[in-house]
Structures are given as structure tokens and as C-alpha cells.
Design an enzyme around this catalytic site. Structure first.
Site, PDB file in Angstrom:
ATOM      1  N   CYS A  58      -8.157  -9.088  -1.153  1.00 24.56           N
ATOM      2  CA  CYS A  58      -7.755 -10.445  -0.530  1.00 24.56           C
ATOM      3  C   CYS A  58      -7.498 -10.096   1.069  1.00 24.56           C
ATOM      4  O   CYS A  58      -7.024 -10.857   1.759  1.00 24.56           O
ATOM      5  CB  CYS A  58      -6.328 -10.834  -1.109  1.00 24.56           C
ATOM      6  SG  CYS A  58      -4.920  -9.449  -0.909  1.00 24.56           S
ATOM      7  N   CYS A  61      -4.770  -5.546   2.456  1.00 29.24           N
ATOM      8  CA  CYS A  61      -4.624  -3.988   2.914  1.00 29.24           C
ATOM      9  C   CYS A  61      -4.979  -4.087   4.493  1.00 29.24           C
ATOM     10  O   CYS A  61      -4.396  -3.392   5.189  1.00 29.24           O
ATOM     11  CB  CYS A  61      -5.193  -3.040   2.171  1.00 29.24           C
ATOM     12  SG  CYS A  61      -4.961  -2.900   0.459  1.00 29.24           S
ATOM     13  N   CYS A 154      -6.030  -2.262  -5.745  1.00 23.34           N
ATOM     14  CA  CYS A 154      -7.165  -2.614  -6.407  1.00 23.34           C
ATOM     15  C   CYS A 154      -8.358  -1.332  -6.356  1.00 23.34           C
ATOM     16  O   CYS A 154      -9.041  -1.204  -7.212  1.00 23.34           O
ATOM     17  CB  CYS A 154      -7.811  -3.813  -5.605  1.00 23.34           C
ATOM     18  SG  CYS A 154      -6.409  -5.002  -5.575  1.00 23.34           S
ATOM     19  N   CYS A 197       0.477  -2.469  -3.157  1.00 26.02           N
ATOM     20  CA  CYS A 197      -0.164  -3.806  -2.899  1.00 26.02           C
ATOM     21  C   CYS A 197       0.889  -4.763  -2.003  1.00 26.02           C
ATOM     22  O   CYS A 197       1.666  -5.345  -2.349  1.00 26.02           O
ATOM     23  CB  CYS A 197      -0.209  -4.706  -4.361  1.00 26.02           C
ATOM     24  SG  CYS A 197      -1.031  -6.223  -4.123  1.00 26.02           S
ATOM     25  N   HIS A 235      13.619   4.769  -9.116  1.00 25.83           N
ATOM     26  CA  HIS A 235      14.963   4.510  -9.789  1.00 25.83           C
ATOM     27  C   HIS A 235      15.958   5.757  -9.417  1.00 25.83           C
ATOM     28  O   HIS A 235      17.051   5.572  -9.390  1.00 25.83           O
ATOM     29  CB  HIS A 235      14.608   4.550 -11.422  1.00 25.83           C
ATOM     30  CG  HIS A 235      15.595   4.113 -12.084  1.00 25.83           C
ATOM     31  ND1 HIS A 235      16.454   3.385 -12.134  1.00 25.83           N
ATOM     32  CD2 HIS A 235      16.330   5.209 -12.938  1.00 25.83           C
ATOM     33  CE1 HIS A 235      17.439   3.208 -13.239  1.00 25.83           C
ATOM     34  NE2 HIS A 235      17.089   4.452 -13.627  1.00 25.83           N
ATOM     35  N   CYS A 238      17.315   4.934  -5.658  1.00 27.33           N
ATOM     36  CA  CYS A 238      17.346   3.481  -5.522  1.00 27.33           C
ATOM     37  C   CYS A 238      19.134   3.328  -4.980  1.00 27.33           C
ATOM     38  O   CYS A 238      19.948   4.011  -5.562  1.00 27.33           O
ATOM     39  CB  CYS A 238      17.231   2.528  -6.692  1.00 27.33           C
ATOM     40  SG  CYS A 238      17.361   0.962  -6.507  1.00 27.33           S
ATOM     41  N   CYS A 262      22.014  -4.176  -9.909  1.00 25.55           N
ATOM     42  CA  CYS A 262      20.709  -3.615 -10.318  1.00 25.55           C
ATOM     43  C   CYS A 262      19.636  -4.592 -10.696  1.00 25.55           C
ATOM     44  O   CYS A 262      20.059  -5.751 -11.412  1.00 25.55           O
ATOM     45  CB  CYS A 262      20.837  -2.510 -11.304  1.00 25.55           C
ATOM     46  SG  CYS A 262      19.410  -2.174 -12.300  1.00 25.55           S
ATOM     47  N   CYS A 268      12.543  -5.197 -12.716  1.00 28.80           N
ATOM     48  CA  CYS A 268      12.555  -4.214 -11.875  1.00 28.80           C
ATOM     49  C   CYS A 268      11.415  -2.881 -12.723  1.00 28.80           C
ATOM     50  O   CYS A 268      11.942  -2.595 -13.767  1.00 28.80           O
ATOM     51  CB  CYS A 268      13.560  -3.673 -11.372  1.00 28.80           C
ATOM     52  SG  CYS A 268      13.395  -2.366 -10.132  1.00 28.80           S
ATOM     53  N   CYS A 277       9.009   4.297  -0.939  1.00 30.58           N
ATOM     54  CA  CYS A 277       9.219   2.864  -0.270  1.00 30.58           C
ATOM     55  C   CYS A 277      10.506   2.761   0.110  1.00 30.58           C
ATOM     56  O   CYS A 277      11.137   2.111   1.006  1.00 30.58           O
ATOM     57  CB  CYS A 277       8.836   1.688  -1.079  1.00 30.58           C
ATOM     58  SG  CYS A 277       7.129   1.837  -1.394  1.00 30.58           S
ATOM     59  N   CYS A 289      11.100  -3.858  -0.931  1.00 34.92           N
ATOM     60  CA  CYS A 289      11.286  -5.061  -2.054  1.00 34.92           C
ATOM     61  C   CYS A 289      12.705  -5.327  -2.529  1.00 34.92           C
ATOM     62  O   CYS A 289      13.362  -6.313  -2.322  1.00 34.92           O
ATOM     63  CB  CYS A 289      10.330  -4.644  -2.970  1.00 34.92           C
ATOM     64  SG  CYS A 289       8.618  -4.634  -2.495  1.00 34.92           S
ATOM     65  N   CYS A 296      11.197  -4.135  -7.679  1.00 36.14           N
ATOM     66  CA  CYS A 296       9.995  -3.548  -7.716  1.00 36.14           C
ATOM     67  C   CYS A 296       9.070  -3.806  -8.587  1.00 36.14           C
ATOM     68  O   CYS A 296       9.405  -3.688  -9.803  1.00 36.14           O
ATOM     69  CB  CYS A 296      10.203  -1.896  -7.506  1.00 36.14           C
ATOM     70  SG  CYS A 296       8.807  -0.835  -7.823  1.00 36.14           S
ATOM     71  N   CYS A 299       3.757  -1.555  -7.736  1.00 37.72           N
ATOM     72  CA  CYS A 299       2.366  -1.688  -7.506  1.00 37.72           C
ATOM     73  C   CYS A 299       1.835  -0.456  -6.976  1.00 37.72           C
ATOM     74  O   CYS A 299       0.672  -0.294  -6.737  1.00 37.72           O
ATOM     75  CB  CYS A 299       2.457  -2.887  -6.217  1.00 37.72           C
ATOM     76  SG  CYS A 299       3.226  -2.342  -4.779  1.00 37.72           S
TER      77      CYS A 299
HETATM   78  S1  SF4 Z   1      16.797  -2.161  -8.941  1.00 41.92           S
HETATM   79 FE1  SF4 Z   1      15.295  -1.026 -10.001  1.00 41.92          FE
HETATM   80  S2  SF4 Z   1      15.039   1.054  -9.158  1.00 41.92           S
HETATM   81 FE2  SF4 Z   1      16.896   0.273  -8.645  1.00 41.92          FE
HETATM   82  S3  SF4 Z   1      18.291   1.192 -10.034  1.00 41.92           S
HETATM   83 FE3  SF4 Z   1      17.859  -0.749 -10.750  1.00 41.92          FE
HETATM   84  S4  SF4 Z   1      16.110  -0.571 -12.092  1.00 41.92           S
HETATM   85 FE4  SF4 Z   1      16.444   1.335 -11.069  1.00 41.92          FE
HETATM   86  S1  SF4 Z   2       8.997  -0.890  -3.754  1.00 40.01           S
HETATM   87 FE1  SF4 Z   2       7.788  -1.258  -5.858  1.00 40.01          FE
HETATM   88  S2  SF4 Z   2       6.796  -3.258  -5.413  1.00 40.01           S
HETATM   89 FE2  SF4 Z   2       7.690  -2.742  -3.499  1.00 40.01          FE
HETATM   90  S3  SF4 Z   2       5.832  -1.805  -2.301  1.00 40.01           S
HETATM   91 FE3  SF4 Z   2       6.916  -0.165  -3.109  1.00 40.01          FE
HETATM   92  S4  SF4 Z   2       5.950   0.167  -5.375  1.00 40.01           S
HETATM   93 FE4  SF4 Z   2       5.407  -1.927  -4.421  1.00 40.01          FE
END
Ligand code: SF4
Ligand code: SF4
Length: 359
Positions: A58, A61, A154, A197, A235, A238, A262, A268, A277, A289, A296, A299
């Protein structure tokens, strides 16, 4: 031949210093290497050649890369290396552009960037450029490449197009499995996958800088991703993990009391997503995200998109890294009592596993 429309201001030494500093930090290398990186960038100005191919994509990137506000991305591409072919960014078209591509391939020794998946079904006829299948264009370009960098989900694993009928694959992988279609031209050529992505621009800059400086690629994982960018689990890092542990899950987007909880029950895929990220952030380090209240979708993973779909729906039977397979409904059925007793969900899952009660 100047085939490009985009021409930013000339890269200065100050820009090189910024590129060097950011790349070393991204790769987890010492800042004392900055002079070496700057020297490599300055001495390779105008070289080496880069070919950027686009197949089933698309152009996201490309957009992500060119929209980077930092000078490093575009400056690196257009002033530090020689970008010889890029369908979206070049001004030339038709025979002129194809001639530039063929001449560069004949020269050899270039970095090949691939964006978009490669359809193998029907002898590759689902995607053709200039009367040639993308499958064969990639084959020809890979043969003389010094390094191959599939960017975005991709090109790395098939991504979203792999959910369709074209047998869309990445350069090395069909989802989680290697497909070996390009083995005859790959040989020992390093292949560095940079999924998500779209592509995160800083990751591509850092890989190119590493290659220009050291002549090597950074250590990779089993899916050919640099460990420096894909070695940590979302995770485990996070900012909402405390809410996961305490069993506070967003179930109603409109409930202000659930703000910041969460996102597991909203689909997620952070427990399966290896990336940085959470600390790298996106859009020039503005946010990402989960910080934007979106789950998340994983991707960065070869399971994205089809195996992880439908997105935004929780998975029931899950394989949690380091924990094993659990049935999330069983966990949820008892979570209220458990959290009241002050026991974290991970402990509950471990107990279920130990007692053999998981599905
Ligand atoms: S938002 Fe997603 S990555 Fe963050 S604690 Fe919850 S399940 Fe885990
Ligand atoms: S947080 Fe998850 S969905 Fe967002 S860009 Fe990173 S890997 Fe992709």
C-alpha cells in the site's frame, strides 16, 4: 541520471552526528563509536546504491519512511546513499526508470529493500511491473545484492495480502515457515527483516548505518529480525501490565473509569509481540498503539494478519510465552476472587498450569 523528485537540504555534519547518535542508541551500541559512524557516513556519501522495490503493498512503509520529521531518514536515503530506483519517490517512469534498475542490478553490490509481499500463485501473475512479474523482479534483483532488507510485515512474512488468494509470501517466509523460493539467489547474502505495519523508519536507518559502518548486520532472531529492535516482548514492558496483573481489563471503551486499563479483552496481541514500540514510540516519538488506547495487533509477528485475525477480539486458548497454554475463559471466570485475594493473574495461570487444569 537523477531519477528522483524529492531533494531535501544537503545533509550536514550536524545531521550525521544525529544519525550516528540515534542509530547507536537504537542498536544498543556505545556512543563512543559516534566518530567511527560519522566517518563511515561521510566517506560513503553517494554510495552504496540502494534499490527499493514495491510489490503487493500500500506504499505505507514508504510513507512512514519519507514522513519522518527527523532529518535522518530522508537525508540518509537521498544524500548519504544512492537511491537508484524507488517507484513512489522517483520522477522517472517507463523505460528510463527500468533502465536505471537494470543498470544498477548489472553493477551489483547494492542494498535491496523490498516493500510489499510477493505473490507466487499463477506463476506470479497477480503482480507485474513493466510487463514482468514482481516474483521475477525480486529474483533478478536479489542475485547481485550485497544485503536484502524486506521492510514491513508484507515483505517479511506475507502480511495482510497473505490472507488473500495470491499465495503472497515474504522474501524468506510464508508466515512462520521458510519457503525457500529464493534460495538459489540468496546464498550467503544477509537478509534482515524489519516487520511492523508499516515499517518503523528508525529501524531501517539503524540497519543501513550499521551496515555502512561495520560492513555487517546486527544479530538476528529466528525470523531474521534484529534482536536490538525485536528482542523484547511488548507484554513484559507494557505500561498497562500492572492492570493486567490486577485483572483490570477494558471492556467498555466509553467507561472513563477504565481509562488506561489492560487491552487484552479488546484483542491485544502484546503477549505475543516482540518489538520495542513501547520505548521506540512512533510518529517521531510521539506515541504508539497502546499509549493511544488501541490494542497491539501484533504487526511485528509472522502470524500477522491472518492467524491473529479477527483483530480486536480476544483469543480464548492462548499460549503465553514462558507460561504455556491456558484457557482465558477459565482465568476470567475466577479472576474476581483471585484479585480480591491479591494474587496476580500470572500466578493464577501458573497455578492452573501446575495443577494440569489448563486446556
Ligand atoms: S495492554 Fe496488551 S501488552 Fe499491555 S498488559 Fe495488556 S495485554 Fe499486555
Ligand atoms: S505496538 Fe504492536 S500493533 Fe503497534 S506498531 Fe508495535 S507491533 Fe504493531
Amino acid at each position: 541520471m537523477d531519477t528522483f523528485l524529492l531533494r531535501p537540504p544537503k545533509t550536514t555534519r550536524r545531521d550525521f552526528l544525529k544519525i550516528a547518535g540515534a542509530s547507536l542508541a537504537l542498536l544498543g551500541l556505545s556512543q563512543t563509536l559516534t566518530p567511527k559512524v560519522v566517518k563511515a557516513l561521510e566517506s560513503t556519501s553517494g554510495k552504496p546504491a540502494v534499490i527499493w522495490l514495491e510489490g503487493q503493498d500500500c506504499a505505507g512503509c514508504t510513507e512512514s519512511f519519507l514522513n519522518s520529521q527527523e532529518p535522518l531518514a530522508v537525508s540518509l536515503l537521498l544524500d548519504t546513499i544512492s537511491l537508484r530506483y524507488h517507484e513512489t519517490a522517483m520522477a522517472a517512469s517507463g523505460y528510463h526508470s527500468e533502465e536505471a534498475l537494470e543498470a544498477t542490478i548489472a553493477e551489483g553490490g547494492y542494498i535491496l529493500v523490498i516493500e510489499g509481499s510477493i505473490p507466487l500463485a499463477e506463476d506470479g501473475l497477480y503482480c507485474t511491473v513493466g510487463g514482468k512479474t514482481f516474483r521475477d523482479i525480486v529474483h533478478d534483483a536479489a542475485e547481485n545484492a550485497a544485503a536484502i532488507i524486506p521492510v514491513g510485515s508484507c515483505a517479511a512474512y506475507g502480511g495482510i495480502p497473505a490472507a488473500g488468494p495470491t499465495d503472497a509470501v515474504g522474501y524468506l517466509f510464508r508466515g512462520t515457515k521458510k519457503h525457500h523460493y529464493y534460495d538459489d539467489v540468496t546464498g550467503d547474502t544477509p537478509v534482515i527483516n524489519l516487520p511492523t505495519c508499516p515499517l518503523h523508519p528508525e529501524r531501517l536507518v539503524a540497519v543501513i548505518v550499521h551496515y555502512l559502518t561495520f560492513g555487517t548486520v546486527p544479530p538476528l532472531d529466528d525470523f531474521n529480525r534484529p534482536l536490538a529492535f525485536y528482542g523484547t516482548l511488548q507484554h513484559e514492558n507494557c505500561e498497562r501490565r500492572g492492570h493486567f496483573e490486577a485483572g483490570r481489563f477494558v471492556t467498555d471503551w466509553g467507561d472513563p473509569d477504565q481509562q488506561g486499563w489492560c487491552l487484552y479483552l479488546k484483542g491485544c496481541r502484546g503477549p505475543w509481540s516482540y518489538q520495542d514500540c513501547w520505548k521506540r514510540l512512533w510518529n517521531n516519538r510521539t506515541s504508539y498503539c497502546i499509549a493511544s488506547n488501541a490494542p497491539c495487533v501484533g504487526c511485528s509477528e509472522p502470524e500477522f494478519y491472518e492467524t491473529f485475525s479477527p483483530l480486536y477480539e480476544r483469543r480464548f486458548d492462548v499460549e503465553l510465552p514462558g507460561i504455556g497454554r491456558v484457557n482465558i475463559d477459565k482465568v476470567m471466570a475466577t479472576i474476581a476472587g483471585v484479585t480480591a485475594a491479591g494474587v496476580g493473574i500470572d500466578m493464577l495461570i501458573s497455578r492452573m498450569k501446575e495443577s494440569g487444569k489448563e486446556s
